[in-house]
Design a protein around this motif. Structure first.
Motif, mmCIF file in Angstrom:
data_model
loop_
_atom_site.group_PDB
_atom_site.id
_atom_site.type_symbol
_atom_site.label_atom_id
_atom_site.label_comp_id
_atom_site.label_asym_id
_atom_site.label_seq_id
_atom_site.Cartn_x
_atom_site.Cartn_y
_atom_site.Cartn_z
ATOM 1 N N SER A 44 0.746 -1.282 0.392
ATOM 2 C CA SER A 44 0.123 -0.200 0.090
ATOM 3 C C SER A 44 0.772 1.243 0.042
ATOM 4 O O SER A 44 0.687 2.190 0.105
ATOM 5 N N GLN A 45 1.695 1.313 -0.707
ATOM 6 C CA GLN A 45 2.978 2.758 -0.901
ATOM 7 C C GLN A 45 2.909 3.113 -1.643
ATOM 8 O O GLN A 45 2.607 4.196 -1.997
ATOM 9 N N VAL A 50 -4.123 1.131 -7.713
ATOM 10 C CA VAL A 50 -5.268 2.703 -7.747
ATOM 11 C C VAL A 50 -6.478 2.278 -8.687
ATOM 12 O O VAL A 50 -6.785 2.085 -9.625
ATOM 13 N N LYS A 59 -6.457 2.054 -2.776
ATOM 14 C CA LYS A 59 -5.802 0.966 -3.563
ATOM 15 C C LYS A 59 -6.083 -0.405 -3.036
ATOM 16 O O LYS A 59 -6.381 -1.271 -2.351
ATOM 17 N N SER A 110 -6.185 8.130 -9.718
ATOM 18 C CA SER A 110 -5.807 8.947 -8.507
ATOM 19 C C SER A 110 -5.746 10.153 -8.763
ATOM 20 O O SER A 110 -7.018 11.046 -8.324
ATOM 21 N N GLU A 128 1.074 17.497 -3.400
ATOM 22 C CA GLU A 128 0.843 16.397 -1.498
ATOM 23 C C GLU A 128 -0.607 15.992 -2.299
ATOM 24 O O GLU A 128 -0.145 14.265 -1.736
ATOM 25 N N TRP A 129 -0.875 15.699 -3.511
ATOM 26 C CA TRP A 129 -1.726 14.685 -3.626
ATOM 27 C C TRP A 129 -1.541 13.369 -4.048
ATOM 28 O O TRP A 129 -2.206 12.058 -3.982
ATOM 29 N N GLU A 131 1.150 12.105 -2.846
ATOM 30 C CA GLU A 131 2.348 11.181 -1.614
ATOM 31 C C GLU A 131 1.658 9.400 -1.853
ATOM 32 O O GLU A 131 2.917 8.792 -1.253
ATOM 33 N N GLY A 132 -0.124 9.044 -2.651
ATOM 34 C CA GLY A 132 0.424 7.999 -2.354
ATOM 35 C C GLY A 132 1.192 7.141 -4.089
ATOM 36 O O GLY A 132 0.401 5.990 -4.033
ATOM 37 N N ASN A 133 1.723 7.913 -4.612
ATOM 38 C CA ASN A 133 1.448 7.392 -5.918
ATOM 39 C C ASN A 133 2.879 7.424 -6.592
ATOM 40 O O ASN A 133 3.361 8.696 -6.301
ATOM 41 N N GLN B 32 -6.929 -0.901 6.150
ATOM 42 C CA GLN B 32 -5.314 0.078 5.601
ATOM 43 C C GLN B 32 -4.306 -0.468 6.701
ATOM 44 O O GLN B 32 -3.264 -0.487 6.292
ATOM 45 N N GLY B 99 -1.422 9.654 6.220
ATOM 46 C CA GLY B 99 -1.412 8.522 4.757
ATOM 47 C C GLY B 99 -1.160 9.444 3.373
ATOM 48 O O GLY B 99 -0.627 10.132 3.551
ATOM 49 N N ASP B 100 -2.238 8.724 2.784
ATOM 50 C CA ASP B 100 -2.237 9.646 1.353
ATOM 51 C C ASP B 100 -3.632 9.714 1.430
ATOM 52 O O ASP B 100 -4.093 9.098 1.917
ATOM 53 N N PRO B 101 -4.241 9.711 -0.136
ATOM 54 C CA PRO B 101 -5.406 10.122 -0.069
ATOM 55 C C PRO B 101 -6.408 8.873 -0.192
ATOM 56 O O PRO B 101 -7.676 8.683 -0.001
ATOM 57 N N GLN B 102 -5.687 7.732 -0.961
ATOM 58 C CA GLN B 102 -5.859 6.486 -1.005
ATOM 59 C C GLN B 102 -5.510 5.745 0.243
ATOM 60 O O GLN B 102 -7.731 5.349 0.888
ATOM 61 N N VAL B 103 -5.400 5.925 1.390
ATOM 62 C CA VAL B 103 -5.063 5.519 2.760
ATOM 63 C C VAL B 103 -6.764 6.081 3.448
ATOM 64 O O VAL B 103 -7.064 5.356 3.864
ATOM 65 N N ARG B 104 -6.247 7.181 3.442
ATOM 66 C CA ARG B 104 -7.706 8.542 3.616
ATOM 67 C C ARG B 104 -8.611 7.811 3.508
ATOM 68 O O ARG B 104 -10.129 8.302 4.364
#
Lengths: 157, 265
Positions: A44-45, A50, A59, A110, A128-129, A131-133, B32, B99-104
């Motif tokens: 999940s990093q 997504v 994710k 995303s 900032e958005w 962050e997870g990609n 998560q 975390g990040d948007p998807q985790v949130r």
């Protein structure tokens, strides 16, 4: 023990039998053969996996297939309309928002979720958005440009 | 991941029944943390009870001088909530930084505090704001709920239902995020309440979240960053890992506390 699940994937009703431990990404890739959703890190990093569940980006490596029973799932394959790319996909092509392309499906999914709440995101908001990609080609510069342009196209459409 | 039995009850009563089935049951909130834990085989429950189908565990209301948040409310919902932004903006900011948007979009308040990761953000907010944790059978002060690293006062047959956050006069959360995970290397939540100033620290303590009474006393007299000049936090009982040594974390507690006071205004 098999669990029967039924959901809408890219506008079509699908159903299948899964194990409790089957991840959504496994169901999409291995049972539905929708291999556009990628598994990068499986922790999940990285965000290559997504997809949208009822319009929200998640994710799919960290969601069980059983959990999405009855929902509507959209994957990268569900974006283009009769061969016409989604404006965000088109923007990634136009602005060369990809190098190897592995992270791209997750980036696009995303980005589309971002535009839902930020129709005209600035560069900071986009970075900032994301962050997870993670893009391991480090092609963020053009990805950010592509998302900015894609958001404008989506808002104009 | 080893297989398990999956159960998604629609009511709290059904969830409690599933919990008391005698098997090794794990409750799943947003999943998560639990799903990665299952993947690594760090947990091997025979049954997973998914709480996401229970409507009564979701939602945000303002009740008197408190913001009440259902255990299954996601971080994204808290971050975007007009009520939370109006009453306790520091809490909305904290949720936005997890975390990040998807985790949130999946992770929940209840899941976070039940797991009580020593680097999670929410425990600092509960401790500093003096929140009350509600379960199916009792109410607990935040101080009595958190019971050490990855440990809470929750019993085997107990389900967390909601958290009530008293509205402070002012508050802010300042986090030094570990750059890869976005967990707090050190996070400090400062709240000025009618009963004085409360300062809670996450990310640093070996036993999880804790309060800093010296900071609280100084800030209760003078709510200004300069009031913390010269007051240090001992490194005893703080974490040392590859990201930072205990004395570094001790230093960061002072820095982040000052930043939080400044942000609270």
């Amino acid at each position: 023990m098999a669990i029967s699940v039924s959901m809408t994937v890219n506008g079509k009703t699908v159903s299948g039998d899964v194990e409790a431990r089957t991840l959504l990404v496994q169901f999409l890739r291995e049972q539905l053969q929708l291999t556009g959703t990628h598994v990068g890190c499986d922790t999940s990093q990285c965000g290559a996996c997504v997809v949208h569940i009822d319009g929200e980006s998640v994710k799919s490596c960290t969601v069980l297939a059983a959990q999405v029973n009855g929902t509507s799932v959209t994957t990268i394959e569900g974006l283009a309309n009769n061969g016409t790319l989604h404006p965000m996909q088109e923007a990634f092509r136009e602005h060369h928002g990809l190098q190897c392309g592995f992270c791209t499906p997750g980036m696009v999914m995303s980005a589309i979720d971002l535009v839902k709440t930020h129709p005209k995101p600035d560069e900071h908001t986009i970075r900032e958005w994301l962050e997870g990609n993670i893009c391991r080609c480090t092609g963020y510069h053009n990805i950010v440009k592509a998302i900015k342009a894609g958001a404008e196209k989506m808002s104009a459409a | 991941m080893y297989n398990f039995e999956y159960n998604r009850p629609a009511s709290l009563d059904d969830a409690l029944k599933a919990l008391s089935s005698g098997e090794e049951v794990k409750l799943m909130a947003g999943g998560q943390t639990l799903i990665p834990t299952l993947k690594q085989r760090l947990a091997q429950p025979s049954k997973v009870v998914d709480l996401s189908g229970i409507a009564e565990l979701k939602g945000i209301t303002v009740e008197g001088n408190a913001v009440v948040i259902g255990a299954m409310t996601t971080h994204a919902t808290v971050a975007a909530s007009a009520e939370v932004k109006a009453k306790i903006p520091a809490l909305a900011n904290l949720a936005h930084g997890i975390g990040d948007p998807q985790v949130r979009n999946r992770g929940t308040l209840g899941g976070s505090i039940s797991n009580n990761d020593p680097a999670a953000d929410y425990p600092a907010a509960l401790m500093a704001l003096g929140a009350t944790v509600h379960t199916n059978k009792r109410q607990l002060a935040a101080e009595d709920f958190f019971a050490g690293m990855f440990t809470t006062a929750l019993e085997e047959d107990e389900i967390l239902t909601k958290v009530s956050f008293p509205v402070p006069e002012k508050a802010a959360y300042a986090k030094f995020a570990q750059p890869a995970s976005r967990y707090a290397l050190v996070g400090v939540f400062v709240a000025k309440t009618s009963g004085g100033v409360r300062v809670a620290v996450t990310g640093a303590g070996e036993d999880g979240v804790f309060r800093v009474s010296d900071f609280e006393a100084a800030l209760s007299k003078n709510f200004a960053a300069s009031a913390l000049d010269g007051i240090t936090v001992p490194a005893d009982g703080l974490n040392t890992d590859i990201h930072g040594a205990a004395d570094y974390r001790a230093h960061l507690i002072g820095v982040m506390a000052k930043r939080a006071v400044q942000a609270a205004g």
